[in-house]
Write an enzyme that holds these catalytic residues in place. Structure first.
Site, PDB file in Angstrom:
ATOM      1  N   ASN A 352      -3.996  20.257 -28.001  1.00  0.00           N
ATOM      2  CA  ASN A 352      -3.689  19.491 -26.802  1.00  0.00           C
ATOM      3  C   ASN A 352      -2.275  18.928 -26.853  1.00  0.00           C
ATOM      4  O   ASN A 352      -1.440  19.419 -27.616  1.00  0.00           O
ATOM      5  CB  ASN A 352      -4.735  18.431 -26.504  1.00  0.00           C
ATOM      6  CG  ASN A 352      -5.133  18.487 -25.033  1.00  0.00           C
ATOM      7  OD1 ASN A 352      -4.311  18.210 -24.164  1.00  0.00           O
ATOM      8  ND2 ASN A 352      -6.364  18.900 -24.749  1.00  0.00           N
ATOM      9  N   HIS A 354      -0.567  16.369 -28.012  1.00  0.00           N
ATOM     10  CA  HIS A 354       0.084  16.003 -29.274  1.00  0.00           C
ATOM     11  C   HIS A 354       0.411  17.245 -30.091  1.00  0.00           C
ATOM     12  O   HIS A 354       1.446  17.303 -30.765  1.00  0.00           O
ATOM     13  CB  HIS A 354      -0.810  15.054 -30.071  1.00  0.00           C
ATOM     14  CG  HIS A 354      -0.100  14.342 -31.174  1.00  0.00           C
ATOM     15  ND1 HIS A 354      -0.214  14.718 -32.498  1.00  0.00           N
ATOM     16  CD2 HIS A 354       0.747  13.279 -31.156  1.00  0.00           C
ATOM     17  CE1 HIS A 354       0.523  13.907 -33.241  1.00  0.00           C
ATOM     18  NE2 HIS A 354       1.125  13.032 -32.453  1.00  0.00           N
ATOM     19  N   CYS A 355      -0.456  18.246 -30.032  1.00  0.00           N
ATOM     20  CA  CYS A 355      -0.277  19.468 -30.829  1.00  0.00           C
ATOM     21  C   CYS A 355       0.936  20.292 -30.401  1.00  0.00           C
ATOM     22  O   CYS A 355       1.497  21.031 -31.215  1.00  0.00           O
ATOM     23  CB  CYS A 355      -1.514  20.355 -30.722  1.00  0.00           C
ATOM     24  SG  CYS A 355      -3.062  19.579 -31.175  1.00  0.00           S
ATOM     25  N   ILE A 356       1.323  20.196 -29.135  1.00  0.00           N
ATOM     26  CA  ILE A 356       2.395  21.059 -28.631  1.00  0.00           C
ATOM     27  C   ILE A 356       3.742  20.346 -28.566  1.00  0.00           C
ATOM     28  O   ILE A 356       4.710  20.898 -28.036  1.00  0.00           O
ATOM     29  CB  ILE A 356       2.046  21.640 -27.245  1.00  0.00           C
ATOM     30  CG1 ILE A 356       1.935  20.535 -26.181  1.00  0.00           C
ATOM     31  CG2 ILE A 356       0.761  22.458 -27.321  1.00  0.00           C
ATOM     32  CD1 ILE A 356       1.821  21.060 -24.752  1.00  0.00           C
TER      33      ILE A 356
END
Length: 363
Positions: A352, A354-356
């Protein structure tokens, strides 16, 4: 000319700042893999555009893109988003980008972790991953920052720091045999302390249920500020997430942080449960990597938000909870702007907001 240093951040007086500290930029990587992002990655690309636009309200954004997709990205992204050609294998900038460290004299350096696509051949999510493993150093080179090549395999999403000596992670991920099988828990702690200048590691047993990252901590909790944690919470005792969240809370309530503070916990409701539809699964090309199966549970979490210069960008995942989460985040972060972005396409890819994203600290 930038250098890859043979010393350590701790030796040189550098520490990893918290996400709520000032930032000069956010970096992202354009989604392109058709075996992970459905329908030629077009829906995911549209979502990445919306995330970048939201972040850019408070922080400059750089999007790295392959040569093949450069013109497409430049056309669909606003002119105020910098587009930079860089080769990648996928688009999880949190995991492949540098974890930055800073000192008290206005200097910053990057930490370049070893990356193996979350488990290398046999257990990882894709292959090859050599382009992704080179991204952190390329970012540092582009920004003119020296870097350290860390001696362990680690993804940025597997750690959270409070900027005051405490690091949060999960046993499920950092002790997983596909990462650093020859190192003990104590040896991994020692590396983290030397590399990020942290003083204490708080080990949470597991990450979110059915998280294909082997339980990245950023999909379960977020550091609100030193001594305060937002924790994904499930009230349904029949749901597998219930015990996972309960065990995490038990650890957090019995531990103190590096400064000796009791940890205050704020419960974030769990969306859903959410499941992948037949149409969503069928839109992904078949490969040897992670398979998308209709009816499979998605690892959706509101904890997977980004803090950037007094601005919260959080995923809209479930109409039953989206507004309540916005109000809770506004309460947790007084005077911050709170922006929700429809993020199901990112979730379908395995992560999501934060991951990208990966922040570059302001010095």
């Amino acid at each position: 000319m930038t250098k890859q240093l043979s010393t350590s951040p701790k030796q040189d007086g550098f520490r990893m700042p918290a996400e709520h500290e000032p930032q000069s930029a956010i970096w992202m990587a354009w989604p392109e893999r058709t075996d992970n992002w459905r329908y030629g990655a077009k829906p995911a690309q549209a979502t990445f555009v919306e995330v970048a636009k939201a972040i850019a309200k408070t922080t400059p954004v750089t999007m790295v893109v392959s040569a093949e997709q450069f013109e497409n990205a430049r056309v669909v992204l606003p002119s105020y988003i910098q587009v930079l050609e860089m080769s990648t294998d996928d688009s999880w900038m949190r995991d492949i980008g540098p974890s930055y460290v800073v000192n008290d004299h206005g200097k910053r350096r990057g930490v370049d972790w070893h990356f193996n696509a979350l488990g290398q051949i046999g257990d990882g999510l894709y292959s090859p991953w050599d382009k992704d493993d080179a991204v952190a150093r390329k970012v540092c080179e582009t920004l003119g920052d020296d870097s350290y090549r860390a001696p362990i395999v680690l993804e940025g999403g597997s750690i959270h720091v409070d900027g005051e000596g405490t690091l949060y992670t999960t046993e499920e991920c950092l002790l997983h045999p596909s990462r650093n099988p020859d190192l003990t828990r104590e040896e991994i702690e020692d590396v983290l302390k030397v590399t990020l200048s942290i003083e204490k590691v708080i080990w949470i047993p597991q990450g979110l249920y059915n998280d294909e990252t082997n339980g990245h901590v950023d999909n379960l909790i977020h550091v609100v500020r030193p001594g305060e944690i937002a924790l994904t919470w499930c009230d349904d005792e029949t749901d597998p997430q219930y015990l996972i969240s309960r065990k995490a809370m038990d650890v957090l309530l019995t531990e103190t942080d590096a400064k000796g503070r009791q940890i205050k916990i704020h419960k974030l409701p769990m969306p859903g449960p959410l499941y992948i539809s037949e149409d969503e699964a069928n839109g992904v090309d078949v490969s040897e990597g992670m398979e998308r199966v209709p009816g499979e549970r998605l690892a959706g979490s509101y904890a997977n938000y980004l803090i950037s210069n007094e601005h919260i960008i959080y995923p809209l995942l479930d109409e039953k909870h989206d507004k309540d989460v916005a109000m809770l985040l506004a309460k947790l972060y007084p005077n911050y702007e709170v922006t929700g972005v429809n993020a199901r396409e990112i979730l379908l890819g395995g992560g999501n907001i934060h991951c990208i994203t990966q922040q570059i600290p302001k010095v």
